[in-house]
Scaffold this active site. Structure first.
Site: not given
Ligand code: PRP
Ligand code: URA
Length: 207
Positions: A103, A202, A199, A107
């Site tokens: 994400r 993370d 997160d 944006t």
């Molecule tokens: C996080 C989570 C989802 C997304 C949710 O991933 O694991 O995939 O955000 O957010 P949304 O509903 O607003 O799209 P992230 O984009 O942080 O990637 P990552 O798993 O690689 O950390």
């Molecule tokens: N992605 C995450 O990992 N946590 C949140 O709260 C939103 C998006």
């Protein structure tokens, strides 16, 4: 409208509380996420169709059951990957597809960087997994890709959902049920779920 089911169980509530706790370390966080996924899969597979099979016990032949349709699991990378083990504990022969989405932090739009899905999606029961449904962008995009490759019977499994993401997802995929362990209050200005668990990627990977 795709139904939202919040799976309510004392063990799920207790483990989710631990997962939310900022003092929970990476090792325990992973373990809890895997365990919670297994509990939830137990619930969401309740209506999976069975077929009769014969089985030979040490004493005699009898009839039993096996799942009638193949199961395909699709974790959204990165955080969804840890949920894979939880599903495979209960459905060890499920096939696993992968969709990589991140994400954009400004944006909040999803960007697909990887996709590899099994071929038999049309006949399969597909479970797309990601711990977080925040704005809904990632989940909407992942399910769109699954449908594009033939997936018809799809479920989305997350741990924590925001009302905003549920709405967006239901509008985009009205036929796809959502299962969550909790429906939280709202998103903050950066698209994080409140109270949420931070997160997920993370916390799982130490980045
Ligand atoms: C996080 C989570 C989802 C997304 C949710 O991933 O694991 O995939 O955000 O957010 P949304 O509903 O607003 O799209 P992230 O984009 O942080 O990637 P990552 O798993 O690689 O950390
Ligand atoms: N992605 C995450 O990992 N946590 C949140 O709260 C939103 C998006």
């Amino acid at each position: 409208m795709g139904r939202l089911t919040v799976i309510d169980h004392p063990l799920i509530r207790a483990k989710l509380t631990k997962l939310r706790d900022r003092s929970t370390d990476r090792l325990l966080f992973r373990q809890l996420l895997e365990e919670l996924t297994a509990f939830m899969v137990y619930e969401i597979t309740r209506d999976f169709p069975l077929r009769e099979v014969e089985v030979e016990t040490p004493l005699e032949r009898t009839s039993g059951h096996e799942l009638a349709r193949p199961v395909v699991l699709v974790p959204i990378l990165r955080a969804g990957i840890i949920m894979t083990e939880g599903v495979l504990r209960l459905i060890p022969n499920a096939r696993v597809g992968h969709i990589g989405i991140y994400r954009d932090p400004v944006t909040l739009k999803p960007h697909v960087y990887y996709k590899k899905l099994p071929k038999n999606l049309r006949e399969a029961l597909v479970i797309v997994v990601d711990p977080m449904l925040a704005t809904g962008g990632s989940a909407v995009e992942a399910v769109r890709l699954v449908k594009e490759e033939g997936g018809e019977d799809v479920r989305f499994l997350c741990l924590v959902a925001a009302p905003e993401g549920v709405r967006v997802f239901q509008e985009a995929h009205p036929g796809v049920p959502i299962y969550a362990a909790a429906l939280d209050r709202e998103l903050n200005d950066h698209g994080y779920i409140l109270p949420g668990l931070g997160d997920a990627g993370d916390r799982l990977f130490g980045t």
